[in-house]
Motif scaffolding. Structure first.
Motif, PDB file in Angstrom:
ATOM      1  N   LEU A  50     -12.007 -84.791   8.201  1.00 44.24           N
ATOM      2  CA  LEU A  50     -10.688 -83.922   8.325  1.00 44.24           C
ATOM      3  C   LEU A  50     -10.370 -83.719   6.787  1.00 44.24           C
ATOM      4  N   LYS A  55      -7.668 -80.485   5.790  1.00 47.34           N
ATOM      5  CA  LYS A  55      -6.404 -81.194   6.482  1.00 47.34           C
ATOM      6  C   LYS A  55      -5.741 -81.548   5.278  1.00 47.34           C
ATOM      7  N   GLU A  62      -1.544 -88.207  11.742  1.00 50.84           N
ATOM      8  CA  GLU A  62      -1.233 -88.115  13.190  1.00 50.84           C
ATOM      9  C   GLU A  62      -2.600 -87.802  14.048  1.00 50.84           C
ATOM     10  N   ALA A  63      -3.674 -87.128  13.687  1.00 52.76           N
ATOM     11  CA  ALA A  63      -4.611 -87.014  14.344  1.00 52.76           C
ATOM     12  C   ALA A  63      -5.679 -88.438  14.435  1.00 52.76           C
ATOM     13  N   THR A  64      -5.453 -89.330  13.326  1.00 54.59           N
ATOM     14  CA  THR A  64      -6.246 -90.399  13.316  1.00 54.59           C
ATOM     15  C   THR A  64      -5.605 -91.790  13.400  1.00 54.59           C
TER      16      THR A  64
END
Length: 96
Positions: A50, A55, A62-64
């Motif tokens: 990311l 990013k 948030e994603a990981t």
């Protein structure tokens, strides 16, 4: 050679480089590491991917679920490390 590059580490490197079956490699990882260590290591690779895609820390967190400290550590390795993450990301790009 760095302090971490011992005969035992070289043995591990030889084993990992000789294995070409994902199930066998996963079995070895399960024997060598705790579930938490496998998840955390995998998370760092996701963070690297990311970051490499540009990013933001907030999006990556948030994603990981990775902490800002982990994201910063991976970012530092991407910028100033030995190129390990870059090599791993190249492998992922080739195999997707």
């Amino acid at each position: 050679m760095s302090e971490i590059r011992t005969r035992e580490v070289d043995d591990l490197l030889r084993v990992l480089s000789a294995l070409d079956d994902e199930d066998t490699i996963f079995a070895l990882l399960e024997d060598l590491f705790t579930i938490r260590e496998i998840r955390e290591t995998s998370q760092r690779l996701a963070v690297a991917r990311l970051l490499s895609a540009g990013k933001s820390y907030a999006v990556i967190e948030e994603a990981t679920g990775a902490s800002a400290t982990t994201i910063a550590r991976v970012s530092k390795c991407l910028s100033y490390g030995t190129g390990g993450y870059a090599s791993a990301l190249e492998v992922l790009a080739r195999t997707e």
